[in-house]
Scaffold this active site. Structure first.
Site, mmCIF file in Angstrom:
data_model
loop_
_atom_site.group_PDB
_atom_site.id
_atom_site.type_symbol
_atom_site.label_atom_id
_atom_site.label_comp_id
_atom_site.label_asym_id
_atom_site.label_seq_id
_atom_site.Cartn_x
_atom_site.Cartn_y
_atom_site.Cartn_z
ATOM 1 N N ASN A 101 0.873 -1.327 0.059
ATOM 2 C CA ASN A 101 0.361 0.252 -0.225
ATOM 3 C C ASN A 101 1.309 1.399 -0.165
ATOM 4 O O ASN A 101 1.188 1.495 0.816
ATOM 5 C CB ASN A 101 -1.019 -0.003 1.249
ATOM 6 N N TRP A 102 0.844 2.225 -0.812
ATOM 7 C CA TRP A 102 2.077 2.716 -1.235
ATOM 8 C C TRP A 102 1.694 3.848 -0.279
ATOM 9 O O TRP A 102 1.737 5.336 -1.023
ATOM 10 C CB TRP A 102 2.975 3.492 -2.472
ATOM 11 N N LYS A 103 0.296 4.615 0.240
ATOM 12 C CA LYS A 103 -0.114 5.458 0.259
ATOM 13 C C LYS A 103 -0.103 6.386 -0.665
ATOM 14 O O LYS A 103 -0.297 6.125 -1.978
ATOM 15 C CB LYS A 103 0.290 5.489 1.385
ATOM 16 N N HIS A 148 -9.368 1.319 5.342
ATOM 17 C CA HIS A 148 -8.268 1.379 6.002
ATOM 18 C C HIS A 148 -8.390 2.298 6.967
ATOM 19 O O HIS A 148 -8.678 3.196 6.902
ATOM 20 C CB HIS A 148 -6.763 1.730 4.816
ATOM 21 N N GLU A 186 -6.663 4.126 8.060
ATOM 22 C CA GLU A 186 -6.977 5.799 8.181
ATOM 23 C C GLU A 186 -7.853 6.671 7.115
ATOM 24 O O GLU A 186 -7.851 8.157 7.307
ATOM 25 C CB GLU A 186 -5.174 6.356 7.276
ATOM 26 N N GLU A 218 -5.097 -5.059 10.766
ATOM 27 C CA GLU A 218 -4.463 -3.903 10.869
ATOM 28 C C GLU A 218 -4.668 -3.402 11.796
ATOM 29 O O GLU A 218 -5.147 -2.277 12.414
ATOM 30 C CB GLU A 218 -4.122 -3.114 10.041
ATOM 31 N N GLY A 259 2.503 2.415 10.969
ATOM 32 C CA GLY A 259 3.903 3.672 10.503
ATOM 33 C C GLY A 259 4.294 3.962 11.678
ATOM 34 O O GLY A 259 5.505 4.804 12.296
ATOM 35 N N SER A 304 3.703 -2.551 10.655
ATOM 36 C CA SER A 304 5.098 -2.352 10.759
ATOM 37 C C SER A 304 6.118 -3.701 10.116
ATOM 38 O O SER A 304 6.758 -3.977 10.522
ATOM 39 C CB SER A 304 5.324 -1.870 11.716
ATOM 40 N N GLY A 355 4.872 1.546 4.569
ATOM 41 C CA GLY A 355 5.958 1.885 4.382
ATOM 42 C C GLY A 355 6.766 1.055 3.554
ATOM 43 O O GLY A 355 8.163 1.841 2.664
HETATM 44 P P1 PGA Z 1 3.052 -0.267 7.360
HETATM 45 O O1 PGA Z 1 1.108 0.435 7.254
HETATM 46 O O2 PGA Z 1 3.490 -0.691 6.910
HETATM 47 O O3 PGA Z 1 3.893 1.310 7.689
HETATM 48 O O4 PGA Z 1 3.399 -0.196 8.898
HETATM 49 C C1 PGA Z 1 0.976 -1.011 6.504
HETATM 50 C C2 PGA Z 1 -0.309 -0.120 5.962
HETATM 51 O O5 PGA Z 1 -1.127 1.351 6.506
HETATM 52 O O6 PGA Z 1 -1.412 -0.852 5.577
#
Ligand code: PGA
Length: 259
Positions: free
Chosen positions: A9-11, A95, A97, A167, A173, A213, A235
């Protein structure tokens, strides 16, 4: 066959140009990988170009969000048929976020899920608890609520094809990865609920992947757990070498329980 599923997931990272450069390099790095479902999720702006760069490869493309209507006056939104036509096969839904920063509710997740399925997009549905909820021993109750409302109205066959991403919000993150045992406990609980609500076949077939992470040095331990079917990587997926390593380390982890 429940083969391992690894999605990046490149966000809100990478321009179209950067995304295409990555995709071209990545496809050659993982071209010999077998037995892993590999997905990258660029911004919706880059979905088409990345899908073109990955055409006839073993890497599929996901969008990061969608609107549940097919079309209409929804400034800034994109719909499932648009995403599908641009070349995506999957879409991330709910997600943390989106939930935390954009006010997405369980009901919205459900509408998006139904819209994705109607357009023949494979949903990657995210669930997970915050640190406060974990400290208050609410983890399982939160997962139950998110799953119950999120999967409302789906058939057993549709659930069998789902990717559910567990998650924990406190691990996203932050560099604080859940232990393999914590991930396994949550995944086993989720699979138990899928079995209870949608039956044994759906429970055995659906993928439950871990996110938060994930890095090249912790994927090996996580994916050994019987109910961890892969990972949603944020990330660490931005770096093409690191993400390739995560994919390579997931090879050969489909086992009898995963069928
Ligand atoms: P992260 O994000 O690997 O940077 O913790 C995971 C995600 O939000 O899907």
């Amino acid at each position: 066959m429940r083969t391992p599923f690894i999605a990046g997931n490149w966000k809100m990272f990478k321009t179209v140009h950067e995304a295409v450069v990555y995709a071209k390099e990545f496809r050659s790095m993982v071209k010999d990988v077998a037995g892993v479902e590999i997905v990258v999720a660029p911004t919706c702006l880059a979905v088409h170009a990345v899908a073109e760069a990955l055409r006839n490869s073993n890497v599929a493309v996901a969008a990061q969000d969608l609107h549940w209507e097919r079309e209409g006056a929804f400034t800034g939104a994109v719909s499932a048929p648009m995403i599908k036509e641009a070349g995506a096969e999957f879409v991330i839904i709910g997600h943390s976020e989106r939930r935390r920063l954009f006010g997405e509710t369980d009901e919205a997740v459900n509408r998006k899920l139904l819209a994705a399925l109607a357009a023949n997009l494979g949903p990657i549905v995210c669930v997970g608890e915050t640190l406060e909820e974990r400290d208050a021993e609410q983890t399982l109750a939160v997962l139950d609520r998110q799953l119950k409302l999120g999967l409302e109205g789906l058939t057993a066959d549709q659930v069998a094809d789902l990717v559910i991403a567990y998650e924990p919000v406190w691990a996203i993150g932050t560099g604080k990865v859940a232990t393999a045992a914590q991930a396994q406990d949550a995944h086993a609980h989720i699979r138990g609920r899928v079995r209870q609500w949608f039956g044994g076949t759906a429970a055995e077939r659906c993928h439950i992947v871990y996110g938060g992470s994930v890095k090249p040095d912790n994927i090996g331990e996580l994916i050994q757990e019987p109910d961890v079917d892969g990972a949603l990587v944020g990330g660490a997926s931005l770096d093409v070498k690191g993400f390739s390593e995560i994919v390579l380390k997931s090879q050969g982890t489909a086992r009898p329980g995963r069928s």
